[in-house]
Design an enzyme around this catalytic site. Sequence first.
Site, mmCIF file in Angstrom:
data_model
loop_
_atom_site.group_PDB
_atom_site.id
_atom_site.type_symbol
_atom_site.label_atom_id
_atom_site.label_comp_id
_atom_site.label_asym_id
_atom_site.label_seq_id
_atom_site.Cartn_x
_atom_site.Cartn_y
_atom_site.Cartn_z
ATOM 1 N N SER A 1 0.829 -1.206 0.000
ATOM 2 C CA SER A 1 0.000 0.000 0.000
ATOM 3 C C SER A 1 0.857 1.247 0.000
ATOM 4 O O SER A 1 1.964 1.269 0.560
ATOM 5 C CB SER A 1 -0.898 0.004 1.246
ATOM 6 O OG SER A 1 -1.523 1.258 1.432
ATOM 7 N N TYR B 1 -2.439 -0.271 9.964
ATOM 8 C CA TYR B 1 -2.618 -0.848 8.629
ATOM 9 C C TYR B 1 -1.334 -0.720 7.821
ATOM 10 O O TYR B 1 -0.842 -1.691 7.232
ATOM 11 C CB TYR B 1 -3.771 -0.150 7.909
ATOM 12 C CG TYR B 1 -3.863 -0.482 6.440
ATOM 13 C CD1 TYR B 1 -4.260 -1.755 6.026
ATOM 14 C CD2 TYR B 1 -3.537 0.467 5.467
ATOM 15 C CE1 TYR B 1 -4.328 -2.069 4.669
ATOM 16 C CE2 TYR B 1 -3.614 0.165 4.117
ATOM 17 C CZ TYR B 1 -4.011 -1.113 3.728
ATOM 18 O OH TYR B 1 -4.066 -1.416 2.388
#
Length: 337
Positions: free
Chosen positions: A127, A152
């Site tokens: 990501s 995350y």
Amino acid sequence: MKYLVTGAAGFIGFHVVRALANQGHEIIGLDNLNAYYDPALKLARLKELAPIQEFSFVKLDLADREGMATLFAEHQFDIVIHLAAQAGVRYSIDNPMAYADANLVGHLTVLEGCRQTKVKHLVYASSSSVYGLNTKTPFSCDDSVDHPISLYAATKKANELMSHTYSHLYNLPTSGLRFFTVYGPWGRPDMAPFKFTKKIIDGESIDIYNNGNLSRDFTYIDDIVEGIIRVAGKIPSSTENWTPESGSVKNSSAPYCLYNIGNGNPVQLLDFVQTIETAIGITATKNMKPMQPGDVYKTWADTADLFEAVDYKPSVDLTTGVTKFVAWYKSFYGVGK
């Protein structure tokens, strides 16, 4: 070729399965169909995939160690495209344990399955969130990503480290893809494009964080899928004469590599909202709010490495992409006609 696509009922996974099937590959799709967002949308995606003869679906949780080991042993995949994860920056603040199970244990079960069955190539989702406190733009895979600002993001950085370990220890080719704000038809309801579109059509106000002083490298789903499939066909090898002292962090003496996969053209948040307003034909009521914890001010992908490796650059402009998304949304939900 026989593919495993994890997260097959998810936004990106759904589109990847369709593209692979169009190329004549055999695909096993895995998903646990969790309730992070409305499972009805995931089931609708699976319904779209059901007629595809080359596709079979397995409902399974990545953290199920025995189930994952059995899946790999039974199917002997050629290539694995690992897209399943617990997504969301802000959700990780309230539900951290979900990220340990899905993103850490789950990634490890995939790595183990690939190792045990000698998979030819593992392509996995990282990501743009890994860039964290970085302020130099555009973000490059040569940059340090040691200062994430959400759990995350930390799990995605951990996935890259775990993958390098398996590439080094077991000669498993792995390619990590750092996604930049993917949007398009069948998109996720927790993402800004979907939330803005829904609220504007429903006549509700929308929240604009940091008073709109944010920009994102919005990337249309077709461009993302094309990049994923091209990378899947580009099996990495060890980099000659690479050392930790002189080599890049994006590759290694092991068969390991990292790529940014984005549009390479950041858009101001308010400009993005205006593009949605134009596509819908309604001006939104905006609530200006302060910055949210865990969020970043700007994302911008340096995609030169991806172009060099697979000769591909995104081609869908923002107006075209947003118009297609809004048209899908109206059709799927039967609104705004």
